[in-house]
Scaffold this motif. Structure first.
Motif, PDB file in Angstrom:
ATOM      1  N   UNK A  65       0.794  -1.338   0.045  1.00  0.00           N
ATOM      2  CA  UNK A  65       0.083  -0.015   0.038  1.00  0.00           C
ATOM      3  C   UNK A  65       0.880   1.207  -0.011  1.00  0.00           C
ATOM      4  N   UNK A  66       0.318   2.272  -0.312  1.00  0.00           N
ATOM      5  CA  UNK A  66       0.967   3.926  -0.170  1.00  0.00           C
ATOM      6  C   UNK A  66       0.313   4.631   0.651  1.00  0.00           C
ATOM      7  N   UNK A  67       0.923   5.433   1.427  1.00  0.00           N
ATOM      8  CA  UNK A  67       0.526   6.579   2.228  1.00  0.00           C
ATOM      9  C   UNK A  67      -0.773   6.107   3.167  1.00  0.00           C
ATOM     10  N   UNK A  68      -0.712   5.088   3.799  1.00  0.00           N
ATOM     11  CA  UNK A  68      -1.806   4.704   4.887  1.00  0.00           C
ATOM     12  C   UNK A  68      -2.958   4.079   4.207  1.00  0.00           C
ATOM     13  N   UNK A  69      -2.908   4.007   2.971  1.00  0.00           N
ATOM     14  CA  UNK A  69      -4.079   3.393   2.186  1.00  0.00           C
ATOM     15  C   UNK A  69      -4.252   1.973   2.719  1.00  0.00           C
ATOM     16  N   UNK A  70      -5.239   1.092   2.136  1.00  0.00           N
ATOM     17  CA  UNK A  70      -5.495  -0.280   2.542  1.00  0.00           C
ATOM     18  C   UNK A  70      -4.539  -0.988   1.811  1.00  0.00           C
ATOM     19  N   UNK A  71      -4.370  -2.327   2.000  1.00  0.00           N
ATOM     20  CA  UNK A  71      -3.442  -3.023   1.274  1.00  0.00           C
ATOM     21  C   UNK A  71      -4.305  -3.413  -0.146  1.00  0.00           C
ATOM     22  N   UNK A  72      -3.417  -3.592  -1.031  1.00  0.00           N
ATOM     23  CA  UNK A  72      -3.879  -3.598  -2.342  1.00  0.00           C
ATOM     24  C   UNK A  72      -4.390  -4.954  -2.904  1.00  0.00           C
ATOM     25  N   UNK A  73      -5.521  -5.374  -3.166  1.00  0.00           N
ATOM     26  CA  UNK A  73      -5.825  -6.660  -3.666  1.00  0.00           C
ATOM     27  C   UNK A  73      -6.220  -6.682  -5.116  1.00  0.00           C
ATOM     28  N   UNK A  74      -6.498  -5.709  -5.719  1.00  0.00           N
ATOM     29  CA  UNK A  74      -6.983  -5.734  -7.143  1.00  0.00           C
ATOM     30  C   UNK A  74      -5.854  -5.850  -8.097  1.00  0.00           C
ATOM     31  N   UNK A  75      -5.618  -6.516  -9.127  1.00  0.00           N
ATOM     32  CA  UNK A  75      -4.630  -6.831 -10.090  1.00  0.00           C
ATOM     33  C   UNK A  75      -4.513  -5.336 -10.720  1.00  0.00           C
ATOM     34  N   UNK A  76      -5.431  -4.905 -11.287  1.00  0.00           N
ATOM     35  CA  UNK A  76      -5.190  -3.816 -12.329  1.00  0.00           C
ATOM     36  C   UNK A  76      -4.754  -2.667 -11.412  1.00  0.00           C
ATOM     37  N   UNK A  77      -5.347  -2.457  -9.828  1.00  0.00           N
ATOM     38  CA  UNK A  77      -4.817  -1.598  -8.994  1.00  0.00           C
ATOM     39  C   UNK A  77      -3.467  -1.460  -8.682  1.00  0.00           C
ATOM     40  N   UNK A  78      -2.845  -2.966  -8.588  1.00  0.00           N
ATOM     41  CA  UNK A  78      -1.508  -3.120  -8.288  1.00  0.00           C
ATOM     42  C   UNK A  78      -0.562  -2.555  -9.365  1.00  0.00           C
ATOM     43  N   UNK A  79      -1.071  -2.807 -10.484  1.00  0.00           N
ATOM     44  CA  UNK A  79      -0.260  -2.268 -11.643  1.00  0.00           C
ATOM     45  C   UNK A  79      -0.290  -0.830 -11.610  1.00  0.00           C
ATOM     46  N   UNK A  80      -1.279  -0.070 -11.395  1.00  0.00           N
ATOM     47  CA  UNK A  80      -1.543   1.170 -11.284  1.00  0.00           C
ATOM     48  C   UNK A  80      -0.514   1.900 -10.203  1.00  0.00           C
ATOM     49  N   UNK A  81      -0.902   1.247  -8.932  1.00  0.00           N
ATOM     50  CA  UNK A  81      -0.247   2.076  -7.659  1.00  0.00           C
ATOM     51  C   UNK A  81       1.009   1.582  -7.359  1.00  0.00           C
ATOM     52  N   UNK A  82       1.087   0.382  -7.552  1.00  0.00           N
ATOM     53  CA  UNK A  82       2.589  -0.251  -7.034  1.00  0.00           C
ATOM     54  C   UNK A  82       3.495  -0.597  -8.337  1.00  0.00           C
ATOM     55  N   UNK A  83       3.147  -0.379  -9.581  1.00  0.00           N
ATOM     56  CA  UNK A  83       4.029  -0.887 -10.570  1.00  0.00           C
ATOM     57  C   UNK A  83       4.735   0.441 -10.736  1.00  0.00           C
TER      58      UNK A  83
END
Length: 761
Positions: free
Chosen positions: A329-347
């Protein structure tokens, strides 16, 4: 448990955690061994057995005596079957049927048998990252609803190949009715890029990690950020990615032997590490451990855990080094679980995303526990433990959702006599974590097929959880005072059935008088409480700013502490004052003098913050509780035999602890003694104060039960001193173990109190 009725044909209803733990295969084996005929099926959240034969009584007894390790049988009802009920020859696993209620199994770490297969070149699942059996693997994180069958899980899109189907249907196979069963032919597969999958994806991720990079890895309950735990530059970069400058990072080790190279491990800790829950365990860091200093800067403990999935086993086997594994996660947000969100936020902030195509239907972070002083206490309850239920002192007449508080948030759904605790959500500070909380609440309701007719909530109107309560009619909301919930959670976990003394040492919570509390001694039962004693108040200059900046809190005590006599002489705090910007100091003093944005609080947590700043240990919190953690760390190096000065006074019918003499003595002592020694004496002081007040309260209430609650009691040194002191005084201290002492346990306490009120008890 009901006795077996006469005759040899019975229906057996089994309640508890009996789905997703290999219970039906176990029942099949037991029946076959005893020559019992009939069938077993999942029915809603329970298991129903129809049995016939001469050894039915032995069969019923064996259901609890020989149940699988992760099963938890809470009740068995046995009724006679009429002759009109036809049972076929032999014993079989029958098709599941719909029904209500039950217990959702938590996710289970990879079992030893599956680990052996994972690294056996002759096995068809050799190096397959998703192998599992009835004893291990994903459960709650892939479950849609009960009963727990493959069509109701995220595995429903992976049809079984012939080989897996044969295992699934074979009573002699340990994958008999293992719902997440899969293999390289028919199951999920790893991905690195659209064109790189399987072994290639794993190799690419390992190459990045070996080269000092950061990889986002899709775990059981969400994405995780991973890097080499010994690489200082990688750890620094990971901290920048997460905007987490100092909060400790968890370390994943390959084996118990590797954990021993990093930390000091006793038998209790070893058992917890190797358990099916496989939580992160806080342990004393071994001097010279091969870890980056940035893992837990300035702290004596590190959080270590063992692999939880085959994928983690493979990563560690390839890299042969400990890894940092922390929430994606970033900046206190919840743990990412969605694949598309992972690519967009963590990628964009990592060097690659190691994903796979098995969906995560329910978010669940890693659990955190501490094993100290002969007990295991839960700090964060999530993967491996949640959403396993805990008993309530009174049954819920109708389903009730306990909404929790604000920080370290959890929610709980009370149904009948159990509270089903959802996993740790995080801090409810924005729309992202609020949405994660709402998703968890919806998961609980769906799993249990129970729409909450009531809600229990904190009294603080600013909490997002309290605002969520407005979705219920006013007559269906039950407000619960924050600290009453803390101590009630401890009482409920231990099955207390009489009035008790509750000691709540906490950061901040709204009292029933509209002021901020945090250092409280209560005379309580589950329905009501009376405030018996408190810590003296001090202003919080700037409100939330004082929580973030312990130096401000120290100024609050210096210039605005509740008066029972002389204040702390300003010259004693010269070292602190020299570190504070002159303009800020002037502004803060004006705020305190004019009572501008300076809410007062009787908070034990804020007192620990102030002492930490006064001793030069922490002026600014980079994470919640940092100042108190650094104070405890400093104190652990010393054996304090003498407390600092302290005083009790009576005011407005309450006993009040005045910390001003303590602070004055601390500053005077710090002129000639190490900060750690003074910190140790401060811990001893607070323990003496708590024990003295608890003895007075117990005498007034006519009880010997003292329930401790609140985040300050996560301080293992303080808790041990308090428990020892109360025991010596002839009282019975109780400490929460399965439920967090911090605000992660609030929802359970709310559920216990609300159910008592609903029952008029």
């Amino acid at each position: 448990m009901a006795e077996t009725p006469g005759g040899d044909r019975v229906r057996i209803d089994v309640r508890g955690t009996v789905q997703g733990v290999g219970f039906r295969p176990f029942v099949h084996r037991l029946a076959t061994e005893l020559g019992v005929g009939g069938d077993v099926r999942n029915a809603g959240g329970h298991v129903v057995i129809r049995a016939a034969g001469g050894r039915v009584a032995d069969f019923v007894a064996g259901l609890t005596a020989a149940a699988p390790p992760q099963a938890r049988v809470t009740g068995i009802d046995v009724t006679a079957l009429t002759d009109r009920v036809a049972l076929g020859p032999g014993f079989r696993v029958a098709a599941s049927v719909e029904g209500r209620g039950g217990e959702v199994p938590p996710d289970l770490a990879t079992c030893p048998a599956c680990v052996r297969e994972l690294f056996d070149p002759a096995d068809r699942r050799y190096r397959y990252p998703f192998l599992t059996c009835t004893a291990c693997g994903p459960r709650a994180t892939i479950l849609g609803r009960l009963p727990y069958d493959r069509p109701r899980t995220a595995m429903h899109t992976f049809p079984l190949c012939a080989a897996c189907a044969a295992e699934y249907q074979n009573p002699a196979d340990r994958r008999f009715h293992a719902e997440p069963i899969a293999c390289p032919t028919c199951g999920p597969r790893l991905s690195w890029t659209p064109d790189v999958h399987g072994e290639g994806a794993l190799a690419a991720a390992c190459a990045v990690l070996a080269g000092g990079g950061i990889v986002a890895v899709k775990g059981l309950g969400g994405y995780q950020l991973v890097c080499d735990a010994a690489d200082e530059s990688a750890v620094r970069r990971l901290r920048r990615v997460k905007d987490r400058p100092a909060k400790p990072l968890a370390v994943l080790a390959r084996s118990l032997g590797d954990v021993r190279n990093l930390s000091e491990v006793d038998d209790r800790a070893a058992a917890v590490l190797a358990s099916a829950a496989a939580p992160i365990v806080l342990l004393p860091r071994r001097p010279g451990a091969p870890l980056a200093e940035g893992i837990a800067p300035g702290l004596a403990e590190i959080g270590v855990f063992l692999p939880t999935t085959p994928l983690h086993h493979l990563l560690l086997a390839e890299l042969r080094r400990p890894l940092v594994v922390t929430s994606g996660n970033r900046a206190g947000g919840p743990m990412v679980v969605d694949d598309a969100e992972a690519q967009a936020i963590l990628g964009p902030v990592t060097d690659g995303v190691l994903g796979h195509d098995r969906p995560i239907w329910s978010r669940s972070d890693d659990s955190v526990v501490r094993t100290r002083h002969g007990r295991t206490t839960t700090i964060r309850r999530a993967r491996g433990y949640a959403p396993a239920p805990l008993p309530l002192p009174f049954a819920a007449p109708e389903p009730l959702l306990a909404l929790g508080a604000q920080l370290k948030h959890t929610c709980a759904l009370a149904c009948d006599g159990m509270a089903h605790l959802g996993p740790h959500t995080g801090d409810l500070e924005d729309a992202r974590t609020l949405a994660a909380f709402e998703r968890t609440a919806a998961d609980l309701a769906r799993w249990l097929d129970a729409e909450p007719a009531w809600c229990a909530h904190d009294l603080h109107p600013g909490y997002l959880s309290t605002q969520h309560a407005r979705r219920w009619p006013a007559g269906r909301r039950i407000g619960v005072q924050h600290h009453h919930a803390h101590v009630a959670a401890t009482a409920a976990e231990h099955g207390v059935s009489t009035p008790f003394v509750g000691v709540a040492l906490d950061g901040l919570g709204l009292g029933d008088d509209g002021t901020l509390w945090g250092g409280e001694v209560l005379l309580a039962d589950y329905r009501e409480f009376r405030r018996f004693a408190r810590f003296a108040t001090a202003p919080l200059p700037g409100g939330a700013a004082a929580v973030r900046h312990p130096a401000r809190m120290a100024l609050g005590y210096l210039y605005g502490a509740e008066s029972f006599g002389a204040s702390v002489p300003e010259h004693l705090a010269g070292t602190l004052l020299s570190r504070v910007d002159g303009q800020e100091l002037a502004v803060v003093r004006t705020m305190i003098a004019r009572e501008l944005n300076c809410p007062r609080a009787s908070s034990a947590g804020r007192l620990f913050d102030a002492v930490s700043a006064l001793l030069g240990l922490c002026d600014d919190n980079s994470y919640e509780g940092e100042a108190a953690v650094r104070l405890e760390t400093a104190a652990m190096r010393y054996d304090a035999r003498k407390a600092l000065e302290w005083e009790l006074h009576e005011r407005d019918g309450l006993w009040v602890y005045d910390p001003v003499p303590t602070l004055r003595d601390a500053l005077q002592s710090a002129a000639n003694a190490p900060a750690g020694e003074v910190a140790a004496r401060f811990h001893r002081t607070i323990a003496e104060v708590v024990v003295t007040l608890a003895v007075k309260a117990a005498d007034a209430a006519g009880t010997d039960v003292v329930c401790l609650g609140g985040g300050v009691f996560q301080n293992a040194l303080l808790t041990a001193n308090v428990v020892d002191g109360l025991t010596t005084a002839g009282l019975r201290p109780l400490v929460a173990e399965r439920v967090p002492m911090n605000d992660g346990g609030i929802s359970y306490g709310q559920a216990a109190i609300a159910c008592a009120r609903m029952n008029g008890r």
